[in-house]
Design a protein around this motif. Structure first.
Motif, PDB file in Angstrom:
ATOM      1  N   ASP A  19      81.026 -27.050   5.500  1.00  0.00           N
ATOM      2  CA  ASP A  19      80.501 -28.366   5.863  1.00  0.00           C
ATOM      3  C   ASP A  19      80.912 -29.379   4.821  1.00  0.00           C
ATOM      4  O   ASP A  19      80.736 -29.168   3.626  1.00  0.00           O
ATOM      5  CB  ASP A  19      78.967 -28.326   5.930  1.00  0.00           C
ATOM      6  CG  ASP A  19      78.483 -27.666   7.179  1.00  0.00           C
ATOM      7  OD1 ASP A  19      77.287 -27.402   7.259  1.00  0.00           O
ATOM      8  OD2 ASP A  19      79.307 -27.398   8.075  1.00  0.00           O
ATOM      9  N   ARG A  20      81.410 -30.504   5.295  1.00  0.00           N
ATOM     10  CA  ARG A  20      81.814 -31.529   4.345  1.00  0.00           C
ATOM     11  C   ARG A  20      80.574 -32.311   3.945  1.00  0.00           C
ATOM     12  O   ARG A  20      79.901 -32.896   4.789  1.00  0.00           O
ATOM     13  CB  ARG A  20      82.860 -32.439   4.973  1.00  0.00           C
ATOM     14  CG  ARG A  20      83.480 -33.410   4.002  1.00  0.00           C
ATOM     15  CD  ARG A  20      84.746 -34.012   4.569  1.00  0.00           C
ATOM     16  NE  ARG A  20      84.478 -34.879   5.688  1.00  0.00           N
ATOM     17  CZ  ARG A  20      84.217 -36.173   5.580  1.00  0.00           C
ATOM     18  NH1 ARG A  20      84.176 -36.730   4.399  1.00  0.00           N
ATOM     19  NH2 ARG A  20      83.992 -36.895   6.655  1.00  0.00           N
ATOM     20  N   TYR A  42      82.771 -29.866  -0.305  1.00  0.00           N
ATOM     21  CA  TYR A  42      82.496 -28.989   0.822  1.00  0.00           C
ATOM     22  C   TYR A  42      81.525 -27.912   0.361  1.00  0.00           C
ATOM     23  O   TYR A  42      81.583 -27.460  -0.767  1.00  0.00           O
ATOM     24  CB  TYR A  42      83.786 -28.315   1.319  1.00  0.00           C
ATOM     25  CG  TYR A  42      84.791 -29.263   1.904  1.00  0.00           C
ATOM     26  CD1 TYR A  42      85.722 -29.899   1.095  1.00  0.00           C
ATOM     27  CD2 TYR A  42      84.818 -29.518   3.272  1.00  0.00           C
ATOM     28  CE1 TYR A  42      86.640 -30.762   1.626  1.00  0.00           C
ATOM     29  CE2 TYR A  42      85.748 -30.378   3.806  1.00  0.00           C
ATOM     30  CZ  TYR A  42      86.649 -30.998   2.983  1.00  0.00           C
ATOM     31  OH  TYR A  42      87.566 -31.859   3.512  1.00  0.00           O
TER      32      TYR A  42
ATOM     33  N   ASP B 198      85.908 -22.318   3.898  1.00  0.00           N
ATOM     34  CA  ASP B 198      85.546 -22.776   5.228  1.00  0.00           C
ATOM     35  C   ASP B 198      85.409 -21.562   6.121  1.00  0.00           C
ATOM     36  O   ASP B 198      85.961 -20.506   5.847  1.00  0.00           O
ATOM     37  CB  ASP B 198      86.642 -23.709   5.780  1.00  0.00           C
ATOM     38  CG  ASP B 198      86.150 -24.563   6.924  1.00  0.00           C
ATOM     39  OD1 ASP B 198      86.912 -25.417   7.386  1.00  0.00           O
ATOM     40  OD2 ASP B 198      84.998 -24.379   7.365  1.00  0.00           O
ATOM     41  N   ASN B 235      86.906 -27.416   9.197  1.00  0.00           N
ATOM     42  CA  ASN B 235      86.592 -28.581   8.381  1.00  0.00           C
ATOM     43  C   ASN B 235      87.775 -29.000   7.520  1.00  0.00           C
ATOM     44  O   ASN B 235      87.991 -30.178   7.265  1.00  0.00           O
ATOM     45  CB  ASN B 235      85.391 -28.291   7.485  1.00  0.00           C
ATOM     46  CG  ASN B 235      84.111 -28.259   8.282  1.00  0.00           C
ATOM     47  OD1 ASN B 235      83.739 -29.238   8.872  1.00  0.00           O
ATOM     48  ND2 ASN B 235      83.470 -27.126   8.334  1.00  0.00           N
ATOM     49  N   HIS B 268      83.440 -22.577  16.396  1.00  0.00           N
ATOM     50  CA  HIS B 268      82.813 -23.033  15.158  1.00  0.00           C
ATOM     51  C   HIS B 268      81.384 -23.476  15.411  1.00  0.00           C
ATOM     52  O   HIS B 268      80.480 -23.226  14.615  1.00  0.00           O
ATOM     53  CB  HIS B 268      83.620 -24.185  14.574  1.00  0.00           C
ATOM     54  CG  HIS B 268      83.050 -24.751  13.320  1.00  0.00           C
ATOM     55  ND1 HIS B 268      82.979 -24.045  12.147  1.00  0.00           N
ATOM     56  CD2 HIS B 268      82.516 -25.948  13.048  1.00  0.00           C
ATOM     57  CE1 HIS B 268      82.441 -24.784  11.222  1.00  0.00           C
ATOM     58  NE2 HIS B 268      82.143 -25.953  11.723  1.00  0.00           N
TER      59      HIS B 268
END
Lengths: 217, 286
Positions: A19-20, A42, B198, B235, B268
């Motif tokens: 997740d940013r 992130y 990620d 992301n 996702h």
């Protein structure tokens, strides 16, 4: 400072790896559980987003839920104190198995390491009155491995290097490192440390030579 | 730590027989036997984590079911690592292995019937060795692709002289095994508290009679003209694995990759919802 901080998720909400979280500036830095890339922060683990204020900076961290700790904490790094058990002893080195580290806690299963003879330390006790420079130059003798540790002892050691593919390298050459727990050869009871180089069995009174770890008091 | 019992969500539902229609469009089933799906929609997904030990996940996409177990960090001289894995002093190593569970998890009849030439009469005699060679080559192929898909997402410099072991077991293969493996590995790595750059998501698209079908099941995979697989970091917006087999025109390739990317975004969302749900459950237990 709070005007610079614009996070895309609320503090204390749950985030997921990748997740940013927002942009980072000189005042807001990535802490544990986050990573930075191209000016953005992130999340790198699943957990709760939190903000730690230090003097001039604020750290953005993501903490995993309670029973869990990062897997990277359990890695054995150079300079860590470890707890190991002596498996076998040879003339030049002692083979031990590492069971726990100071930051990672107990390992899931033990891993091999060795303590070389020259890493056990000098045979001169280091006290306040000893002039360590001159003594280290004159003193050529080092411990005999069998007199320092015995198979079955538990030792506290420090990781000297990552060694080769099969084993780590440990050292005992500090006053607080050495044998922590040993059983007497004759009676099998737990021995007490008597001095820096002897342990004594409380039942029979027999002394055995060990490189003892300085008790913490 | 109490072990939670996990259930396969559609274990007892019968599979449809392979259809013998000649031509015409076949209805695509979405895996729960009730609804049919369009060409661009994915099958029903069910995700469960912490099913075996800490750091495990079960993913079902339609009838394809995989279980993943992550062990980290694995030190040198351990019985969990084969001797072929070389540990590096600077950074960690990722070791991925995909295994098919038993003879019931892959379509035996199809492998036997796919003989090399029409003159090959001996396939009945050597059936078990043929299945074994098929299985070994398929397992090593899937393991290598899983490794290359996951390697982009794990910061390995945090694990010097250690290995992260990802073990995936395929319980049932009904098409799109690799996307299910990658999704299971992502969830399992997150639940094992391995830091990830990620989540890696993946999707597969088949081209059949000029139509692009997302998330093909086994029938569609085998009768497809081409197959495109994409593993994507949503992301970071980076691709970690792109594979294509078969014959596609450039325009079709672009469309297929776009469809894969949409499928990855949907995956996702599912992965993220599952992880958030588990986090809020663990919070309410305190």
């Amino acid at each position: 400072m709070s005007s610079n901080l614009r996070l895309r998720y609320e503090i204390d909400s749950f985030v997921v790896p990748g997740d940013r979280l927002g942009s980072f500036f000189k005042t807001t830095l990535p802490g544990p559980g986050t990573s930075a890339r191209k000016g953005h922060l992130y999340a790198s683990t699943a957990g709760r987003l939190s903000l730690q204020q230090q003097e001039q900076q604020s750290l953005i961290t993501v903490t995993p839920p309670q029973e869990q700790d990062f897997a990277s904490r359990r890695v054995i790094l150079v300079g860590q104190i470890v707890l190991a058990k002596v498996d076998r002893v040879s003339w030049t080195q002692a083979h031990v198995s590492i069971f726990a580290t100071e930051t990672g806690g107990t390992l899931q299963y033990p891993t091999e390491a060795i303590v070389r003879r020259e890493d056990i330390g000098s045979t001169v006790p280091v006290t306040h009155t000893t002039n360590t420079n001159s003594n280290n130059n004159n003193n050529k003798t080092s411990w005999q491995v069998i007199e320092a540790v015995r198979p079955g002892d538990w030792i506290v050691a420090r990781v000297l290097s990552l060694g080769d593919t099969q084993r780590y390298m440990l050292t005992l050459a500090e006053p607080q490192l050495g044998v922590w727990y040993a059983l007497s050869a004759k009676s099998g009871t737990v021995m007490q440390p008597k001095s820096w180089n002897t342990m004594v069995c409380p039942e029979t009174g027999i002394e055995e030579s060990r490189k003892c770890a300085k008790p913490r008091s | 730590m109490t072990k939670s019992a996990f259930k396969l969500s559609n274990c007892y539902f019968p599979l449809e027989l392979p259809s013998s229609q000649e031509g015409g469009t076949k209805e695509r089933h979405s895996g729960d036997g009730k609804t049919t799906r369009a060409s661009h929609s994915l099958r029903r997904i069910h995700i469960d984590s912490q099913v075996l030990q800490s750091g495990s996940a079960l993913v079902e996409m339609g009838h394809t079911k995989v279980i993943c177990q992550v062990t980290s960090p694995v030190y040198a001289s351990s019985s969990l690592l084969p001797s072929s894995v070389q540990l590096s002093m600077d950074e960690g190593t990722l070791y991925c292995q995909v295994n098919y569970l038993s003879h019931a998890s892959y379509p035996t009849a199809r492998i036997l019937n796919a003989s090399a030439t029409p003159l090959d009469q001996s396939h009945q005699q050597f059936s078990s060795s043929r299945i074994n060679t098929w299985r070994l080559s398929r397992e090593s192929d899937l393991s290598a692709r899983l490794l290359s898909a996951l390697q982009a997402a794990v910061p390995l410099q945090q694990y010097p002289k250690c290995c992260i072991r990802v073990q995936v077991t395929v319980l049932q293969d009904d098409g799109s095994v690799l996307p299910a493996c990658i999704a299971a590995a992502s969830i399992a790595l997150t639940r094992a508290c391995v830091e990830l750059y990620d989540l890696v998501t993946s999707c597969q698209v088949a081209l059949q009679n000029g139509i692009l079908l997302a998330d093909p099941d086994l029938d569609e995979e085998e009768s497809a003209d081409a197959l495109v697989t994409l593993a994507f970091l949503p992301n970071w917006k980076e691709v970690s694995l792109l594979e294509q087999s078969g014959k596609l025109s450039p325009a079709q390739t672009n469309q297929a990759i776009d469809l894969c990317r949409d499928g990855c975004r949907t995956m996702h969302r599912f992965l993220r919802d599952h992880l958030l749900q588990k986090l809020s459950e663990s919070k309410t237990k305190d």
